[in-house]
Structures are given as structure tokens and as C-alpha cells.
Design a protein around this motif. Structure first.
Motif, PDB file in Angstrom:
ATOM      1  N   GLY A   1      28.546  21.534  42.269  1.00 36.08           N
ATOM      2  CA  GLY A   1      27.889  22.797  41.838  1.00 36.08           C
ATOM      3  C   GLY A   1      26.981  23.312  42.932  1.00 36.08           C
ATOM      4  N   ILE A   2      26.719  22.723  43.956  1.00 36.08           N
ATOM      5  CA  ILE A   2      26.251  23.316  45.066  1.00 36.08           C
ATOM      6  C   ILE A   2      27.223  23.986  45.837  1.00 36.08           C
ATOM      7  CG2 ILE A   2      24.959  22.896  47.352  1.00 36.08           C
ATOM      8  CD1 ILE A   2      23.359  20.552  45.905  1.00 36.08           C
ATOM      9  N   VAL A   3      28.334  23.124  45.911  1.00 32.97           N
ATOM     10  CA  VAL A   3      29.451  23.789  46.813  1.00 32.97           C
ATOM     11  C   VAL A   3      30.028  24.983  46.303  1.00 32.97           C
ATOM     12  CG1 VAL A   3      31.792  23.292  47.678  1.00 32.97           C
ATOM     13  CG2 VAL A   3      30.100  21.364  47.705  1.00 32.97           C
ATOM     14  N   LEU A   4      30.179  25.075  45.010  1.00 30.92           N
ATOM     15  CA  LEU A   4      30.769  26.088  44.128  1.00 30.92           C
ATOM     16  C   LEU A   4      29.736  27.563  44.334  1.00 30.92           C
ATOM     17  CD1 LEU A   4      32.715  27.609  42.183  1.00 30.92           C
ATOM     18  CD2 LEU A   4      31.333  26.656  40.427  1.00 30.92           C
ATOM     19  N   THR A   5      28.453  27.068  44.389  1.00 28.98           N
ATOM     20  CA  THR A   5      27.552  28.283  44.447  1.00 28.98           C
ATOM     21  C   THR A   5      27.494  28.754  45.923  1.00 28.98           C
ATOM     22  OG1 THR A   5      26.135  26.929  42.933  1.00 28.98           O
ATOM     23  CG2 THR A   5      24.694  28.638  44.274  1.00 28.98           C
ATOM     24  N   LEU A   6      27.642  27.731  46.762  1.00 26.36           N
ATOM     25  CA  LEU A   6      27.486  28.354  48.233  1.00 26.36           C
ATOM     26  C   LEU A   6      28.938  29.208  48.331  1.00 26.36           C
ATOM     27  CD1 LEU A   6      26.326  25.299  50.479  1.00 26.36           C
ATOM     28  CD2 LEU A   6      25.149  27.338  49.758  1.00 26.36           C
ATOM     29  N   ALA A   7      29.883  28.683  47.864  1.00 27.68           N
ATOM     30  CA  ALA A   7      31.321  29.500  48.005  1.00 27.68           C
ATOM     31  C   ALA A   7      31.122  31.027  47.589  1.00 27.68           C
ATOM     32  CB  ALA A   7      32.452  28.807  47.277  1.00 27.68           C
ATOM     33  N   VAL A   8      30.562  31.052  46.145  1.00 21.07           N
ATOM     34  CA  VAL A   8      30.372  32.452  45.422  1.00 21.07           C
ATOM     35  C   VAL A   8      29.138  33.219  45.963  1.00 21.07           C
ATOM     36  CG1 VAL A   8      31.828  31.409  43.590  1.00 21.07           C
ATOM     37  CG2 VAL A   8      29.388  31.185  43.317  1.00 21.07           C
ATOM     38  N   ALA A   9      28.245  32.417  46.401  1.00 15.89           N
ATOM     39  CA  ALA A   9      26.971  33.147  46.740  1.00 15.89           C
ATOM     40  C   ALA A   9      27.285  34.462  47.599  1.00 15.89           C
ATOM     41  CB  ALA A   9      26.165  32.436  47.654  1.00 15.89           C
ATOM     42  N   VAL A  10      28.250  34.646  48.276  1.00 13.29           N
ATOM     43  CA  VAL A  10      28.498  35.710  49.100  1.00 13.29           C
ATOM     44  C   VAL A  10      29.214  36.846  48.027  1.00 13.29           C
ATOM     45  CG1 VAL A  10      28.976  34.526  51.083  1.00 13.29           C
ATOM     46  CG2 VAL A  10      31.125  35.180  49.582  1.00 13.29           C
ATOM     47  N   ASP A  11      29.406  36.446  46.984  1.00 10.69           N
ATOM     48  CA  ASP A  11      29.774  37.746  45.773  1.00 10.69           C
ATOM     49  C   ASP A  11      28.960  38.688  45.970  1.00 10.69           C
ATOM     50  OD1 ASP A  11      31.988  35.979  45.475  1.00 10.69           O
ATOM     51  OD2 ASP A  11      31.579  35.435  43.431  1.00 10.69           O
ATOM     52  N   ALA A  12      27.565  38.632  45.930  1.00 10.65           N
ATOM     53  CA  ALA A  12      26.733  39.664  45.781  1.00 10.65           C
ATOM     54  C   ALA A  12      26.571  40.616  46.834  1.00 10.65           C
ATOM     55  CB  ALA A  12      25.450  39.250  45.546  1.00 10.65           C
ATOM     56  N   ASN A  13      26.785  40.073  48.004  1.00 10.25           N
ATOM     57  CA  ASN A  13      26.791  40.657  49.473  1.00 10.25           C
ATOM     58  C   ASN A  13      28.220  41.353  49.462  1.00 10.25           C
ATOM     59  OD1 ASN A  13      25.406  37.445  50.500  1.00 10.25           O
ATOM     60  ND2 ASN A  13      24.281  39.547  50.798  1.00 10.25           N
ATOM     61  N   VAL A  14      29.524  40.984  49.059  1.00  9.08           N
ATOM     62  CA  VAL A  14      30.509  41.520  49.221  1.00  9.08           C
ATOM     63  C   VAL A  14      30.125  42.730  48.201  1.00  9.08           C
ATOM     64  CG1 VAL A  14      33.069  41.694  48.293  1.00  9.08           C
ATOM     65  CG2 VAL A  14      31.875  39.561  49.500  1.00  9.08           C
ATOM     66  N   LEU A  15      29.846  42.840  47.066  1.00 10.74           N
ATOM     67  CA  LEU A  15      29.591  44.017  46.016  1.00 10.74           C
ATOM     68  C   LEU A  15      28.829  45.147  46.850  1.00 10.74           C
ATOM     69  CD1 LEU A  15      29.080  42.362  42.719  1.00 10.74           C
ATOM     70  CD2 LEU A  15      31.050  43.835  43.331  1.00 10.74           C
ATOM     71  N   ILE A  16      27.816  44.437  47.376  1.00 11.95           N
ATOM     72  CA  ILE A  16      26.631  45.489  48.197  1.00 11.95           C
ATOM     73  C   ILE A  16      27.210  46.208  49.621  1.00 11.95           C
ATOM     74  CG2 ILE A  16      24.548  45.631  49.538  1.00 11.95           C
ATOM     75  CD1 ILE A  16      23.515  43.364  47.765  1.00 11.95           C
ATOM     76  N   TYR A  17      28.078  45.372  50.203  1.00  9.39           N
ATOM     77  CA  TYR A  17      28.810  45.768  51.454  1.00  9.39           C
ATOM     78  C   TYR A  17      29.855  46.773  51.101  1.00  9.39           C
ATOM     79  CZ  TYR A  17      26.061  42.150  53.748  1.00  9.39           C
ATOM     80  OH  TYR A  17      24.939  41.338  54.279  1.00  9.39           O
ATOM     81  N   GLU A  18      30.672  46.483  50.273  1.00  9.43           N
ATOM     82  CA  GLU A  18      31.784  47.343  49.731  1.00  9.43           C
ATOM     83  C   GLU A  18      31.174  48.830  49.391  1.00  9.43           C
ATOM     84  OE1 GLU A  18      35.064  47.179  50.351  1.00  9.43           O
ATOM     85  OE2 GLU A  18      34.649  45.249  51.336  1.00  9.43           O
ATOM     86  N   ARG A  19      30.161  48.662  48.677  1.00  8.57           N
ATOM     87  CA  ARG A  19      29.542  49.966  48.076  1.00  8.57           C
ATOM     88  C   ARG A  19      28.890  50.697  49.505  1.00  8.57           C
ATOM     89  NH1 ARG A  19      27.914  52.480  43.252  1.00  8.57           N
ATOM     90  NH2 ARG A  19      27.863  54.706  44.046  1.00  8.57           N
ATOM     91  N   ILE A  20      28.422  50.001  50.124  1.00  7.56           N
ATOM     92  CA  ILE A  20      27.956  50.826  51.384  1.00  7.56           C
ATOM     93  C   ILE A  20      29.077  51.376  51.977  1.00  7.56           C
ATOM     94  CG2 ILE A  20      26.837  50.399  53.720  1.00  7.56           C
ATOM     95  CD1 ILE A  20      25.114  48.012  52.556  1.00  7.56           C
ATOM     96  N   LYS A  21      30.123  50.746  52.327  1.00  9.59           N
ATOM     97  CA  LYS A  21      31.408  51.402  52.970  1.00  9.59           C
ATOM     98  C   LYS A  21      31.972  52.451  52.129  1.00  9.59           C
ATOM     99  CE  LYS A  21      34.240  48.207  54.525  1.00  9.59           C
ATOM    100  NZ  LYS A  21      35.046  46.875  54.747  1.00  9.59           N
ATOM    101  N   GLU A  22      32.066  52.362  50.775  1.00 10.40           N
ATOM    102  CA  GLU A  22      32.562  53.387  50.122  1.00 10.40           C
ATOM    103  C   GLU A  22      31.403  54.544  50.039  1.00 10.40           C
ATOM    104  OE1 GLU A  22      33.060  54.451  45.098  1.00 10.40           O
ATOM    105  OE2 GLU A  22      32.838  52.257  45.943  1.00 10.40           O
ATOM    106  N   GLU A  23      30.280  54.438  50.392  1.00  7.82           N
ATOM    107  CA  GLU A  23      29.536  55.633  50.559  1.00  7.82           C
ATOM    108  C   GLU A  23      29.535  56.254  51.781  1.00  7.82           C
ATOM    109  OE1 GLU A  23      27.077  57.358  48.680  1.00  7.82           O
ATOM    110  OE2 GLU A  23      27.725  55.842  46.781  1.00  7.82           O
ATOM    111  N   LEU A  24      29.855  55.298  52.897  1.00 10.43           N
ATOM    112  CA  LEU A  24      30.066  56.010  54.219  1.00 10.43           C
ATOM    113  C   LEU A  24      31.492  56.886  54.310  1.00 10.43           C
ATOM    114  CD1 LEU A  24      29.099  52.886  56.415  1.00 10.43           C
ATOM    115  CD2 LEU A  24      27.967  54.913  56.190  1.00 10.43           C
ATOM    116  N   ARG A  25      32.592  56.233  53.603  1.00 13.27           N
ATOM    117  CA  ARG A  25      33.720  57.154  53.340  1.00 13.27           C
ATOM    118  C   ARG A  25      33.476  58.301  52.823  1.00 13.27           C
ATOM    119  NH1 ARG A  25      36.116  51.861  52.864  1.00 13.27           N
ATOM    120  NH2 ARG A  25      35.800  52.067  50.495  1.00 13.27           N
ATOM    121  N   LYS A  26      32.756  58.401  51.755  1.00 14.64           N
ATOM    122  CA  LYS A  26      32.123  59.806  51.162  1.00 14.64           C
ATOM    123  C   LYS A  26      31.518  60.543  52.043  1.00 14.64           C
ATOM    124  CE  LYS A  26      31.854  57.984  46.411  1.00 14.64           C
ATOM    125  NZ  LYS A  26      30.866  57.868  45.329  1.00 14.64           N
ATOM    126  N   GLY A  27      30.935  60.135  53.251  1.00 13.64           N
ATOM    127  CA  GLY A  27      30.334  61.160  54.186  1.00 13.64           C
ATOM    128  C   GLY A  27      28.837  60.911  54.090  1.00 13.64           C
TER     129      GLY A  27
END
Length: 615
Positions: free
Chosen positions: A509-535
Motif C-alpha cells: 500500500g505504501i509503494v502504491l501510494t508513493l507511485a501515485v502520489a505524483v498524480d496530484a502534482n501532474v494535474l497541477i503542473y499540466e494545468r499551469i502549462k496549459e495556462e501558460l500556453r494560453k498566454g
């Protein structure tokens, strides 16, 4: 202003991280081989016991790493298993029957951490080593005893009512059939018994008989009571072994799970846990002794039992008291240096024994030892067949009135007397239990499982870090910091919360949690990149990245959390271990991904003119 945190939020995050590190630290120090000494049944462990223990070790040239007295328990630590075992034998021999001397694995946590309540995680059998038993309560014996008690009650009541009967015998489904000389006496008995036994089904049987059966509710309650009482007694026996953090719980309708993590003497554990020893005190009838010699049948109210040497003893079927009334049993020797067991009874047992011995001075009373052992055979359902072994261990003349205390002599050896006293102290089982599943995990295999689990965690962590750093650069490093903080918080929470045990599925369970813990960061970072592409401007892009993905992150993690809760509620112990670590990991990953990374990003970029983001 966008992307700025007030000072109190930074203080809160730093304080939380420091607490997490402090409560996770004890897991780095490992465990010491130790011996734990506790008192039983009134025996207190104090400074004098501590000094005596030190004298015993010194006398036997045994060097301990440390020896301390904490909350009425002596804990002596040793550098090797050989020294630990030598110390155990020496202390067990010297301290006697009033103390439990148990092999132990003690956390090596420094005192400055234990002062704030910081302790290592509790490890399950698969990580720490130990023994697992799955036991089944023999319900046939439970219901047979209940059947005999019911027959005795019915016959006693008929005797009190002066209603004569001609014969009585057992019937199917644990019932009783009583025959009378004619129909009128049968009807009189039927009316009397039906009036006083509404929990039984009592009907006419044949021409001049009645049939009595216990209700299904009564049988269900008897089953439940037998399992619950056996659980209590097994817990008492586990305490005699001195095992820390044992698990004794019900499984299904008539099975009990016993797990003893960290125990080293598995043979002794099986001997104590699985033994079904009971005592019955009965009156001896010498007037029919010649029947046994001539091979004649014994009257209905009596039965023949044998001593160890094959000598027959005719006993009344009626039991005076059983071992259920024993509150304490200690080993000692008499004036001729012969082993004996000193018995103390509860108030009810004392009253019964006192009244009985007062009325039967000069007569013989026998102590019948009853034990159920594995026959080595199995029935058609692959269940172990238990064999009932009975032995008269003592026959004594009642010379005076006996109350709450007396002694049993005639025991063959000192070892046997010690063993009997321990079992009687822990309590006689309500019904025999048979071990249907046994699993022993050595400490070496436990360490191997821990190593493999740590390697899996490490590689999962490295894979996540590499992906984040390569794909998101500086923001990936920020996510890496929070992933490590997430791991620290998971370990600290599991160390801090009582009743949580780490197992191999928990590590998964810990290994799985660490592996998917970055999911939230990926969502946040991709949205930041999307906003930057919009100008959008960099401050606005960062702000939108965190704000607009918040609800999505919460929804996604809540569904996983609900699944973990369902797994915990309906799963087995292994599944529960996975569910607990997953649930804790979800909570900590949300905290670190949303608040932790935001705090670092705000600290680096908040209120500054930035031309380009490393993302």
C-alpha cells in the motif's frame, strides 16, 4: 497578492514536518534481544526483584547490555541470542512460578524519543516473525456437556418433585428421553417441566416417555459463549507467554485466530496455547470397587476412571466443581520434597467445596485431569479428530472442611506440576480447541521481507522522482521533496496510532501510494502549462493551476479513500493492512501535494517578476 502564504501556514507546515520526522525516527533504531519479567497473581515486580535479577545474571556470568524497571516490568537487553537464552533459563529456574520470564524483542529507541511517546511501527508476523494459529472450537463437546447438564437438571427437578422415572438416555440433536412407569406420572412430569423450562421443547415420546430438546436460540447462545470464553482464556495464556502486541480474535462462528509476533519459543507457545487441560473434582465410591475387579457393569450414576498406573477408580458422575472456579494455581513442594499444585478457588467454588466437604468428611475425593489431544487422524471433512484422555491424578480422604484453598498431590514430576499450574492459572478452556492451521515465520524470513519491502519502496520512489525531474525539471524537484515528506508522514502516523500493524500488504500500500502520489502534482503542473500556453502571466498560471485542479484532486482521492474503507471493513487481516496504509497515504499525499508544493512554489516565485518557469 497572488501566490503568497501567510507566515502561520509556513510555521504550521514546518511544525508538522518536524513532528513527522520525530515520530518516524524510532523505526531506524531496530530492536534488541531481551527478556521481559512480569509478576502474576499478586506477585509484584519492584526494586528488590530488579536487584535479585541482577544477582542471578552476575552469578551465572551473564552480561546484559542494560537492565531496567519500567511500570512494574523488568526488561533486560542482551547482545546475542545465545546470551539471551542462557539468561532465560537461569532466571526461569531462580524466580519460580510467580513470575513470567519471556523471550522478547524490545525496541532500541533512545529514551529522549520514548519520553515524547515516539515508538516504532508494530510489525506483523510476516515482517517480524512469529507464529500464527487458526483454531476451531469443538462444538460437539460443548453441546454434549450442555446435554449432560440439562439431563442432570431435569432429573434433579423430578427428584425434588418426588416424581419417579424408570430410565433416562440421550437422544439425537443433543436431547434427552426420560421414561416413566405409566402415562399419568408421565403427564405430571410433563406439566411440571414445561412450566419451569420454557427455553426447552418438551413433548411426549412413545407410550410413557417425554423428549426434551434445547431451543435453537439456546444452542446459538451456548456456541457464542463458548467461543467468547475461550478467547478470554487464550488471551490469559498469551499473557503467560509474555508476548507483546498479540492478536486473539474470533473468525467465523467457531474459529479463533491467534497471532504471536516476535515469539521465539514456538514449541512452547503451541504447547500452552493449544493445550486443553481441565480438572474435575468428584467423589469416589468404594462400595462398588469389586464390580471393576470382577468385570461387572458399573451402576448408571457412576463411571470408572483410571490412574496413571492403570488402577481403576469408581467415581460419581456428578462433578463437585470444575477448574472454571480456580483463580490461582502455583507450584511448590511438600514436606517430603514432592511436587504439588496449590489451588485457590473463587467465592462460588469455595462455598460449593466448603459445603460438600463438610457433609462428606471421611470419604474419598478424586482429582480427574481431562485433556484433549490430537489423534493424528482427520474426519471426512478434513478436521482434526481430538481424543479425550482422562486420568485420576489424586485420591485423598476428606479429613476436614475445605474452603477456598487446598493442594493437589500425587503429581509425577516437577515439570508436570509447573505445566499444570500454568494452565490452571490461565484458565480451563470451556471446550476443546484444535489447531486447524499453523504457520511459523522465522525472524530471518521476516528480515528478508522487510528488506524486499524497503527495496520495493526505494525503487518506486526513484522511478517517481526520475519521471518528475526529467519531465517537470525544477517543479519536479519540488514534487520530489514533497514525496519524501509524504513517506515520512506515513511512517510517523503508523508509528503514532495505536492498533495499527505493518504487514507485507501494508508495504504494498505504501509503494502504491508513493507511485501515485505524483498524480496530484501532474494535474497541477499540466494545468499551469496549459495556462501558460494560453498566454496567461506566470503568477496567474500558477494560481489557476492550484485553484482549478483542487476539486478534481479531492474527488479522485475521495473515491480511492472510500474503496480503501470498504476493503478495511470487509477484507481479511492482510487486505486490512493494505487498506490502512493506502488510506493514510491518500490523506498525506493530498496534504503534501496541495499544501506542501504550493508553499515551496509560493516561497520561490510568489511576489517576484519571473520571465520563465522551469516546468
Amino acid at each position: 497578492m497572488l501566490n503568497r502564504y501567510p507566515l502561520w501556514k509556513y510555521i504550521m507546515l514546518i511544525f508538522t514536518l518536524i513532528l513527522g520526522i520525530l515520530y518516524a525516527l524510532p523505526n531506524l533504531y531496530g530492536e534488541d534481544l531481551a527478556i521481559q519479567i512480569t509478576g502474576t497473581h499478586g506477585a509484584t515486580v519492584g526494586t528488590s526483584t530488579l536487584l535479585y535479577t541482577q544477582q542471578i545474571l552476575t552469578k551465572n556470568n551473564i552480561i546484559s547490555k542494560s537492565i531496567s524497571l519500567i511500570k512494574g516490568t523488568i526488561l533486560a537487553r542482551f547482545s546475542s541470542q545465545e546470551i539471551q537464552l542462557r539468561a532465560h533459563d537461569a532466571l526461569l529456574s531462580a524466580l519460580g512460578d510467580n513470575y513470567v520470564v519471556a523471550l522478547h524483542l524490545a525496541p532500541a529507541t533512545p529514551s529522549w524519543l520514548t519520553m515524547i511517546g515516539a515508538e516504532p511501527m508494530k510489525l506483523g508476523l510476516d515482517l517480524r516473525g512469529g507464529v500464527h494459529f487458526l483454531m476451531e472450537v469443538d462444538m460437539n463437546t460443548v453441546f454434549s456437556k450442555l446435554q449432560e447438564q440439562t439431563m442432570d437438571i431435569l432429573l434433579r427437578e423430578l427428584h425434588d418433585q418426588k416424581i419417579p422415572y424408570t430410565s433416562v438416555h440421550k437422544s439425537h440433536n443433543y436431547g434427552s428421553n426420560i421414561s416413566f412407569s405409566n402415562a399419568s406420572i408421565r403427564d405430571e412430569a410433563l406439566s411440571s417441566l414445561m412450566l419451569s423450562h420454557r427455553d426447552m421443547t418438551i413433548t411426549r415420546s412413545g407410550n410413557n416417555g417425554i423428549s426434551a430438546h434445547l431451543s435453537e436460540n439456546h444452542l446459538h447462545d451456548a456456541r457464542k459463549y463458548a467461543v467468547q470464553q475461550n478467547i478470554i482464556i487464550l488471551r490469559n495464556r498469551v499473557n503467560q507467554l509474555g508476548v507483546s502486541e498479540p492478536l486473539v480474535q474470533r473468525q467465523g462462528s467457531n474459529r479463533i485466530v491467534v497471532e504471536l509476533p516476535g515469539i521465539q519459543d514456538t514449541a512452547r507457545a503451541k504447547e500452552i496455547i493449544g493445550a486443553t487441560a481441565m480438572l474435575e473434582f468428584r467423589l469416589v465410591n468404594n462400595t462398588v470397587h469389586h464390580c471393576t475387579e470382577a468385570g461387572n457393569s458399573v451402576p448408571e450414576n457412576y463411571e470408572v476412571k483410571f490412574t496413571r498406573y492403570g488402577q481403576p477408580v469408581v467415581l460419581y458422575k456428578r462433578v463437585i466443581i470444575t477448574g472454571n472456579h480456580i483463580t490461582n494455581a502455583t507450584f511448590s513442594t511438600d514436606e517430603y520434597n514432592r511436587p504439588q499444585v496449590n489451588i485457590s478457588l473463587d467465592n462460588t467454588g469455595g462455598i460449593i467445596m466448603s459445603k460438600f466437604t463438610k457433609d462428606n468428611i471421611g470419604k474419598l475425593m478424586a482429582t480427574l485431569f481431562v485433556e484433549y489431544k490430537d489423534s493424528g487422524k482427520k474426519d471426512a471433512k478434513d478436521n482434526v479428530i481430538l481424543v479425550k484422555q482422562e486420568e485420576v491424578i489424586n485420591v485423598a480422604t476428606i479429613q476436614s472442611r475445605i474452603s477456598n484453598m487446598f493442594r493437589i498431590t500425587g503429581i509425577n514430576s516437577t515439570k508436570e506440576a509447573r505445566h499444570l499450574s500454568l494452565l490452571l492459572r490461565a484458565g480451563a478452556l470451556i471446550a476443546p480447541i484444535k489447531i486447524v492451521e499453523e504457520c511459523t515465520i522465522g525472524p530471518t524470513l521476516g528480515m528478508q521481507n522487510i528488506t524486499q519491502g524497503l527495496v520495493a519502496c526505494l525503487w518506486g520512489l526513484i522511478a517517481s522522482i526520475l519521471f518528475m525531474v526529467i519531465w517537470y525539471r525544477k517543479f519536479g524537484l519540488i514534487a520530489t521533496i514533497t514525496i519524501i515528506a509524504n513517506l515520512i508522514m506515513i511512517i510517523s502516523i503508523m508509528s503514532l496510532l495505536p492498533g495499527i500493524t505493518l504487514t507485507m500488504p501494508g508495504i504494498a500500500g505504501i509503494v502504491l501510494t508513493l507511485a501515485v502520489a505524483v498524480d496530484a502534482n501532474v494535474l497541477i503542473y499540466e494545468r499551469i502549462k496549459e495556462e501558460l500556453r494560453k498566454g496567461s502571466s506566470i503568477p496567474h498560471a500558477i494560481h489557476q493551476g492550484y485553484q482549478s485542479t483542487f476539486s478534481s484532486i479531492v474527488d479522485a482521492n475521495m473515491t480511492t479513500l472510500i474503496t480503501a474503507l470498504i476493503l478495511y471493513e470487509f477484507g481479511t487481516s492482510s487486505i486490512k493492512g493494505f487498506a490502512i496504509t493506502t488510506a493514510i497515504g491518500i490523506a498525506t499525499s493530498m496534504f503534501t501535494a496541495i499544501l506542501g508544493t504550493r508553499a515551496i512554489v509560493n516561497l520561490l516565485y510568489g511576489g517576484k517578476l519571473i520571465d520563465k518557469l522551469s516546468i
